[in-house]
Design an enzyme around this catalytic site. Sequence first.
Site, short mmCIF file in Angstrom:
data_model
loop_
_atom_site.label_atom_id
_atom_site.label_comp_id
_atom_site.label_asym_id
_atom_site.label_seq_id
_atom_site.Cartn_x
_atom_site.Cartn_y
_atom_site.Cartn_z
CE LYS A 28 -3.58 -2.58 -0.31
NZ LYS A 28 -3.83 -3.72 0.43
C1 LIG Z 1 -5.02 -4.67 0.73
C2 LIG Z 1 -6.48 -4.72 0.55
C3 LIG Z 1 -7.34 -5.30 1.52
C4 LIG Z 1 -6.86 -6.05 2.71
O1 LIG Z 1 -5.93 -5.42 3.45
P1 LIG Z 1 -4.99 -6.28 4.44
O2 LIG Z 1 -4.33 -5.24 5.25
O3 LIG Z 1 -4.06 -7.05 3.57
O4 LIG Z 1 -5.87 -7.17 5.25
C5 LIG Z 1 -8.70 -5.23 1.31
N1 LIG Z 1 -9.22 -4.64 0.24
C6 LIG Z 1 -8.45 -4.10 -0.72
C7 LIG Z 1 -9.09 -3.45 -1.89
C8 LIG Z 1 -7.06 -4.14 -0.60
O5 LIG Z 1 -6.30 -3.61 -1.56
#
Ligand SMILES: *Cc1c(COP(=O)(O)O)cnc(C)c1O
Length: 374
Positions: A184
Amino acid sequence: MSQSPLPFSRPSIDEATIAAVGEVLRSGWITSGPKVQAFEAALSALLGNRIVRTYNSGTCTMEIALRIAGIGPGDEVITTPISWVATANVIIEVGATPVFADIDPVTRNIDLDKLEAAITPRTRAIIPVYLAGMPVDMDRLYAIAGKHGLRVVEDAAQALGSSWKGKPIGSFGDFVSFSFQANKNITTSEGGCLVVNDADEAKLAEKFRLQGVVRSGLDGIDVDVLGGKFNMTDIAAAIGLGQLPHLDAITARRRALARHYFACFGDDFEETTGAQLPVRDFQNTNWHLFQIVLPERITRAEFMAKMLEHQIACGYHYAPIHLFTLYRERGFKEGMFPVAERVGRQIVTLPMFFALTENDVERTVGAVKSVLQQ
Ligand SMILES: *Cc1c(COP(=O)(O)O)cnc(C)c1O
């Protein structure tokens, strides 16, 4: 000569952050503590002083939002088939029924007309996803939610730094969930946060985070709801505190790289190759991902293999959730969401991260053109 391929994502962690993690490790307090509190305060300041609580993922945040809203068996929750599977899994996790609405072929986000058409008397909530960081039409989203009395759990996992009409995503709305997973725009290695609406919701957000425990006095303890084990560590929070001050620079850099992608692809790329570029948006989206949709004459696997020959490792975000076995077992099948099925089959993620260079973009676009024009 062996060279590792250019990845589609790579975290940038500065030396000060690495040192701050070392300090936490030496401090004697490595689980949730002062760094978590400081990170929550910094996030709140960024998000219009709304109440923010941190967690060990951006998945449990959505599950907890649904639990705070009292959503469970017999309730329907509408979301998009094009997301990380977490988005739909949390609906099943709380015992509710996932309902999908097809996506818009241009934005690749949930189509709000189809979302509204999917509302039934059992619908309790909607989980919009801002794919690649691009929000849906937020005015329309909240108008629909208001009209039908629905809660909104925004899956803004990819959208920290994105905005709508100048307001940061997360600074307004209902529940907003962010992820700090390694790919992210801002990371804590793993982690997430949830924006809630008031002190009562914050209390529940804390209970669901840690076994339902409420403490009082020196040794008072009670448990009146079933919580889980979802707290963020001070080690993770120290990484987040080191990342957060760079958010504006990260977003600006990604927007500049996206502009460079468009300039390199040129005006006739879509016409000559049949591929589809993303929406040219430099106001709202944080450019978490730069994704193209391939023409049907090449499979994504073939494309990715040929890009690897050019030393570029693409990703794909995402395969349609409704076609996974777990969802087929619940009655979903091919043909139900044709746009999501086509986009989910042909969408591919090109390299996009803070430390990416203009030269990397030029090399990537050159490779894409040569693969598609073969
Ligand atoms: C990364 C992501 C998640 C989940 O996040 P985590 O921190 O890995 O649990 C959920 N939805 C979207 C669209 C994502 O990109």
